[in-house]
Enzyme design. Structure first.
Site: not given
Ligand code: SAM
Ligand code: DTB
Ligand code: SF4
Length: 334
Positions: A70, A74, A77, A114, A145, A205, A277
């Site tokens: 990606c 973030c 992430c 989802c 979702c 959501c 959730r």
């Molecule tokens: N790329 C899309 C976005 O950012 O909206 C969808 C996938 S992204 C992984 C969805 C959500 O997962 C993020 O907005 C964040 O709140 C959560 N997330 C990602 N990495 C995480 C982590 N290490 N711990 C907790 N929540 C995480």
């Molecule tokens: C949300 O709030 N949490 C989920 C879902 N929406 C997509 C993602 C959590 C991701 C946790 C780290 C990972 O496994 O990438």
């Molecule tokens: Fe990309 Fe992860 Fe950020 Fe979603 S949370 S936009 S997958 S870097």
């Protein structure tokens, strides 16, 4: 006359049955959150009982349909191309594989499925392919979702027409903390996508993450933003940061788990009708804290051995936990 000291546990007034949703100020949410812990839990529980008398817990399963690579930065992430986390980039999964995962989730008891993709903003071709996935999952009888990054209005409409029930797009934190965790987009872009989703008639959501170094006031700021959306989100995921090696937040000090309970409680009080959730980071919370979260209004979990790329409690442990707490599962026949 003897002085009477009031213990925080001794409540003389019954907790309010329900509060109207939004607009909420950060200070009002902070005042709620800073109450004596047991008083806060009791207040949230009263709202929860009034709104969800059956007290059922929704099981939502997640599948990463397009993993890694990606372009966003973030800092929490593991799927960002900016960090070396050992997650390889892959292409969008084929429909057969996605449907097989959805059937397995349904057989295990999930009612919501989802699909997550590591995109900043999908192309129209991506959306056409995801629309096909949505239609297939919906045809199985699951609620659908998706979380795909930023959406343009027409893209949201295409997903709505395919049968998308919810779109997940998190605000993640308070607006004043956001620039410290994400540099490749701004808060208003998140809000614009949420509006596009709403306008297309898809349910929202939207939630966030605790444990990224934010203050309690900033946690209250996130809840104030969420609860002030008109209307408030139908689903509110509360994530406890999963500290993934290689990400900038890998060494963040763990947050006091009772802060998670407070966060769930204020989400319940300020957004009485939402599915709140318990999302990422449940493995670190343990059974006792999760039970307090259910008491405080959490009524949904991510269910399945994996989140997107990190682990989650296994399904047998989750089933056993819900049984030990006598909590019914949404949609279960028994
Ligand atoms: N790329 C899309 C976005 O950012 O909206 C969808 C996938 S992204 C992984 C969805 C959500 O997962 C993020 O907005 C964040 O709140 C959560 N997330 C990602 N990495 C995480 C982590 N290490 N711990 C907790 N929540 C995480
Ligand atoms: C949300 O709030 N949490 C989920 C879902 N929406 C997509 C993602 C959590 C991701 C946790 C780290 C990972 O496994 O990438
Ligand atoms: Fe990309 Fe992860 Fe950020 Fe979603 S949370 S936009 S997958 S870097």
């Amino acid at each position: 006359m003897n002085a009477v000291t009031t213990h925080p546990l001794t409540l003389h007034k019954p907790a309010p049955r329900a509060l109207p949703s939004g607009p909420w100020t950060r200070q009002a949410v902070l005042a709620l959150m800073a109450q004596p812990f047991m008083q806060l839990v009791q207040q949230a529980h009263a709202v929860h009982r009034a709104q969800f008398p059956q007290g059922d817990i929704e099981l939502a399963s997640l599948l990463s349909v397009k993993t890694g690579g990606c372009p966003e930065d973030c800092s929490y992430c593991p799927q960002s191309v900016h960090y070396d986390t050992g997650v390889d980039a892959s292409k969008l999964m084929a429909p057969d594989a996605v449907l097989a995962a959805a059937r397995a989730a349904q057989a295990a008891g999930a009612t919501r499925f989802c699909m997550g993709a590591a995109w900043r903003s999908p192309t129209d071709r991506d959306i056409a392919k995801v629309a096909e996935l949505v239609a297939g999952v919906r045809a199985l009888g699951l609620q659908t979702c998706a979380t795909l990054g930023m959406l343009a209005p027409a893209q949201a409409r295409t997903l709505a027409e395919a049968g998308l029930d919810y779109y997940n797009h998190n605000l993640d934190s308070a607006p004043d903390f956001y620039p410290q965790i994400v540099g490749t987009r701004v808060y208003d872009e998140r809000l614009a996508t949420l509006q596009n989703v709403r306008d297309a008639g898809v349910k929202v959501c939207c939630g966030g993450i605790i444990g990224m170094g934010e203050t309690r006031e900033q946690r209250a700021g996130l809840i104030a933003e969420l609860a002030s959306l008109q209307p408030a989100p139908e689903s509110v995921p509360v994530n406890n940061l999963v500290r993934v090696p290689g990400t900038p937040l890998a060494d963040s000090p763990p947050v006091d788990p009772f802060e998670m309970v407070r966060m769930v409680a204020v989400a319940r009080i300020t957004m009485p009708r939402a599915r709140v959730r318990l999302s990422a980071g449940r493995r670190e919370l343990g059974d006792g804290i999760q039970a307090l979260c259910f008491m405080s209004g959490a009524n949904s979990i991510f269910y399945g051995d994996k989140l997107l790329v990190t682990g989650n409690p296994d399904v047998d442990a989750d089933r056993a936990l819900l049984q030990r707490l006598d909590l019914p599962v949404t949609g279960a026949s028994t």
